[in-house]
Design an enzyme around this catalytic site. Structure first.
Site, PDB file in Angstrom:
ATOM      1  N   ARG A  25      50.293 110.010  33.941  1.00 15.70           N
ATOM      2  CA  ARG A  25      51.200 111.165  33.983  1.00 15.70           C
ATOM      3  C   ARG A  25      51.520 111.473  35.440  1.00 15.70           C
ATOM      4  O   ARG A  25      50.618 111.629  36.266  1.00 15.70           O
ATOM      5  CB  ARG A  25      50.523 112.369  33.315  1.00 15.70           C
ATOM      6  CG  ARG A  25      51.270 113.704  33.458  1.00 15.70           C
ATOM      7  CD  ARG A  25      52.585 113.699  32.717  1.00 15.70           C
ATOM      8  NE  ARG A  25      53.080 115.044  32.429  1.00 15.70           N
ATOM      9  CZ  ARG A  25      53.786 115.792  33.264  1.00 15.70           C
ATOM     10  NH1 ARG A  25      54.055 115.365  34.488  1.00 15.70           N
ATOM     11  NH2 ARG A  25      54.218 116.981  32.879  1.00 15.70           N
ATOM     12  N   GLU A  33      61.881 117.421  27.382  1.00 14.85           N
ATOM     13  CA  GLU A  33      61.308 116.909  26.147  1.00 14.85           C
ATOM     14  C   GLU A  33      62.413 116.308  25.277  1.00 14.85           C
ATOM     15  O   GLU A  33      63.590 116.416  25.586  1.00 14.85           O
ATOM     16  CB  GLU A  33      60.582 118.032  25.389  1.00 14.85           C
ATOM     17  CG  GLU A  33      59.469 118.699  26.181  1.00 14.85           C
ATOM     18  CD  GLU A  33      58.345 117.749  26.549  1.00 14.85           C
ATOM     19  OE1 GLU A  33      58.104 116.800  25.778  1.00 14.85           O
ATOM     20  OE2 GLU A  33      57.717 117.943  27.601  1.00 14.85           O
ATOM     21  N   ARG A  69      45.015 111.192  30.264  1.00 12.71           N
ATOM     22  CA  ARG A  69      45.955 110.408  31.060  1.00 12.71           C
ATOM     23  C   ARG A  69      45.579 110.505  32.535  1.00 12.71           C
ATOM     24  O   ARG A  69      45.153 111.569  32.999  1.00 12.71           O
ATOM     25  CB  ARG A  69      47.387 110.921  30.868  1.00 12.71           C
ATOM     26  CG  ARG A  69      47.889 110.848  29.448  1.00 12.71           C
ATOM     27  CD  ARG A  69      49.266 111.459  29.296  1.00 12.71           C
ATOM     28  NE  ARG A  69      49.282 112.883  29.617  1.00 12.71           N
ATOM     29  CZ  ARG A  69      50.311 113.694  29.385  1.00 12.71           C
ATOM     30  NH1 ARG A  69      51.428 113.211  28.860  1.00 12.71           N
ATOM     31  NH2 ARG A  69      50.262 114.975  29.697  1.00 12.71           N
TER      32      ARG A  69
END
Length: 227
Positions: A25, A33, A69
């Site tokens: 990330r 989104e 992540r």
């Protein structure tokens, strides 16, 4: 926490998978989104820029997020890709404490993108999303639309962590915008005061809550002041 890796695939505008299967990330930014304008453009930009290439990953204070992540700054050809996305108007500068090493750079990049009206800062009524009146919103449940209207009143519920932007008085049964507390920091000022009395365009998926059509906002990419 610095290392080099090869990018196997891009998930979205700020997340990718390495050839070893690690999800990464990008730190300090937030891209649209799925239901938001410029989601595809941000994802495509990152794909074109880094997919199949060897990149340098630079860490900050945190190693991983709650989704396991890796949290990293991504360098390619001497350029900071996180910054590029912001400068192109495809990502917002977003502070994720304590990982703020380059946040001043991202903030400058965002000022540039906004001043030059790049990416989602260029958003206007003339995009490809149909514009409807807030009075029509209830006829488009489940659809992504741009809703036009004036914010006639607002309410900030600290206890529940919600800000409401209301488009009608009384507001019951009429289109409303919902902003959850974890998104408040994504706006230049508190949304309840910043948008009150303003004519706006709001883009997102219209949902129904007990007979009231609403759109949830996660950041400034979904709302534009037009008057």
């Amino acid at each position: 926490m610095n290392s080099t890796t090869t990018v196997a695939s891009v998930i979205d505008g700020d997340t990718f998978v390495t050839d070893s299967g690690e999800k990464v990330r990008l730190i300090g930014i937030d891209t649209p989104e799925v239901d938001e304008p410029y989601y595809t453009e941000a994802k495509d930009y990152l794909s074109t820029r880094i997919e199949g290439k060897q990149v340098l990953l630079e860490g900050d204070s945190s190693n991983r997020d709650t989704y396991d992540r890796l949290l990293r700054y991504v360098w390619l050809d001497g350029e900071l890709v996180n910054r590029e996305l912001v400068e192109e108007g495809l990502a917002l500068s977003k502070v994720y404490e304590p990982d703020t090493k380059y946040q001043h750079i991202f903030a400058e990049a965002q000022q540039h993108a906004r001043a030059e009206k790049l990416g989602f800062w260029s958003y206007s009524k003339n995009n490809n999303t149909a514009v409807i009146s807030y009075l029509e919103a209830g006829n488009h449940i489940g659809e992504v639309k741009t809703v036009e209207g004036r914010v006639v009143s607002t309410d900030k519920n600290e206890e529940d962590g919600i800000i409401y932007l209301n488009f009608h008085d009384p507001y019951e049964g009429y289109f409303t915008v919902i902003i959850w507390q974890d998104s408040w920091a994504n706006f230049p000022q508190s949304p309840d005061t910043y948008y009150e009395g303003k004519d706006v365009l709001v883009t997102g998926k219209i949902k129904d809550y007990k007979g009231t059509p609403e759109i949830e906002l996660s950041g400034v990419t979904q709302i534009e002041i037009v008057g």
